[in-house]
Motif scaffolding. Sequence first.
Motif, mmCIF file in Angstrom:
data_model
loop_
_atom_site.group_PDB
_atom_site.id
_atom_site.type_symbol
_atom_site.label_atom_id
_atom_site.label_comp_id
_atom_site.label_asym_id
_atom_site.label_seq_id
_atom_site.Cartn_x
_atom_site.Cartn_y
_atom_site.Cartn_z
ATOM 1 N N SER A 84 0.850 -1.077 -0.082
ATOM 2 C CA SER A 84 -0.059 -0.026 0.212
ATOM 3 C C SER A 84 0.803 1.252 0.042
ATOM 4 O O SER A 84 1.803 1.132 0.722
ATOM 5 C CB SER A 84 -0.665 -0.100 1.251
ATOM 6 N N ASN A 125 -2.671 0.117 -4.328
ATOM 7 C CA ASN A 125 -2.550 -0.686 -3.514
ATOM 8 C C ASN A 125 -2.939 -2.040 -4.262
ATOM 9 O O ASN A 125 -3.510 -2.093 -5.299
ATOM 10 C CB ASN A 125 -3.989 -0.651 -2.684
ATOM 11 N N GLY A 126 -2.029 -3.185 -3.924
ATOM 12 C CA GLY A 126 -2.274 -4.319 -4.662
ATOM 13 C C GLY A 126 -1.386 -5.491 -4.148
ATOM 14 O O GLY A 126 -0.621 -5.325 -3.204
ATOM 15 N N LEU A 135 -4.721 -1.490 -7.734
ATOM 16 C CA LEU A 135 -5.575 -0.455 -7.670
ATOM 17 C C LEU A 135 -5.166 0.798 -7.493
ATOM 18 O O LEU A 135 -4.110 1.116 -6.551
ATOM 19 C CB LEU A 135 -6.454 -0.754 -6.676
ATOM 20 N N GLY A 137 -5.638 4.906 -7.427
ATOM 21 C CA GLY A 137 -6.644 6.192 -7.265
ATOM 22 C C GLY A 137 -5.627 7.489 -7.121
ATOM 23 O O GLY A 137 -4.849 7.432 -6.198
ATOM 24 N N THR A 164 -9.510 6.752 -11.392
ATOM 25 C CA THR A 164 -9.308 5.253 -10.941
ATOM 26 C C THR A 164 -9.170 4.433 -12.044
ATOM 27 O O THR A 164 -9.632 4.549 -13.149
ATOM 28 C CB THR A 164 -10.669 4.863 -10.130
ATOM 29 N N ASN A 165 -8.440 3.155 -11.710
ATOM 30 C CA ASN A 165 -8.599 2.192 -12.663
ATOM 31 C C ASN A 165 -9.281 1.142 -12.538
ATOM 32 O O ASN A 165 -9.205 -0.111 -13.215
ATOM 33 C CB ASN A 165 -6.976 1.702 -12.948
ATOM 34 N N GLN A 166 -10.389 1.280 -11.894
ATOM 35 C CA GLN A 166 -11.403 -0.021 -11.503
ATOM 36 C C GLN A 166 -12.612 0.691 -10.989
ATOM 37 O O GLN A 166 -12.858 1.044 -10.024
ATOM 38 C CB GLN A 166 -10.873 -0.721 -10.623
ATOM 39 N N THR A 169 -15.980 -3.462 -9.699
ATOM 40 C CA THR A 169 -14.825 -4.365 -8.729
ATOM 41 C C THR A 169 -14.682 -5.639 -9.237
ATOM 42 O O THR A 169 -13.786 -6.358 -9.023
ATOM 43 C CB THR A 169 -15.133 -4.173 -7.612
ATOM 44 N N ARG A 173 -8.393 -4.435 -13.795
ATOM 45 C CA ARG A 173 -8.218 -2.897 -13.616
ATOM 46 C C ARG A 173 -7.264 -2.488 -15.011
ATOM 47 O O ARG A 173 -5.984 -2.501 -14.889
ATOM 48 C CB ARG A 173 -7.227 -2.787 -12.330
ATOM 49 N N SER A 178 -11.862 1.964 -16.340
ATOM 50 C CA SER A 178 -11.053 3.385 -15.781
ATOM 51 C C SER A 178 -11.749 4.405 -15.908
ATOM 52 O O SER A 178 -12.738 4.376 -16.880
ATOM 53 C CB SER A 178 -9.585 3.523 -16.292
#
Length: 231
Positions: A84, A125-126, A135, A137, A164-166, A169, A173, A178
Amino acid sequence: MERNVRASDSGRLCRINMNAIGQGLGFNRQSGSYRKDKSLKGEFVLFFTKTKKIYLDRAELGIDNHPFILSGSFITGGDEPSFSLSIQTKRINLRKAIGLLTQNTQKKFNAYDIFQPIDIDAQLNGLTATGSIPLVGVDFFVKNAEIETPVGRFNKCSFAGNFTNQIDTARPRLDDNSKISLKTFSGKWRSIPITANNVDISNLTVPFLKSDLHSSFDLAELNDLTGNKSI
């Protein structure tokens, strides 16, 4: 890169002095790498716990000769190592910021530009596994700026933006999942004032624009835009 390590009962504190050219940070090779071939310079501290976690707290790092603040954690143990990361910067040129993104994502922004510096707050995050896509943002803040878009140039623009790329959900992604959102937009197209509570551009593969644009102006102002003096 220089480092100094200090051990304690809870883990190790590693002080790093970095001055290097990064080869890029990649998760999915098809999408490209982040900050490819950009300079990295700064002093920061990493804390390694005995439970296989790494913490980074408000590290000041120069990336491509622009100051950033990074905070985050990396879990290196377990079945699914993850991370993260928070990245913040102020008054950065949009072209310089886009240059830190993956090569595929950079292409999506070729037709856009903001001619005044902007503030950015990004969250990633991922999983760290090869092939995974984190993810992403990104919040960005624009005030009284001139903007170039595929439909023309706008001036005196102010808004709060988000990427955002998602959107969904349940879907991967990728660019077609996006979205770029602009909140409380105000600006001018030529001499015509424009406002909008929301401007959404979804599916960056085949962009779809949705907005609630509002404007109020004297019809005579259309003469300058159309070259007609009869309005």
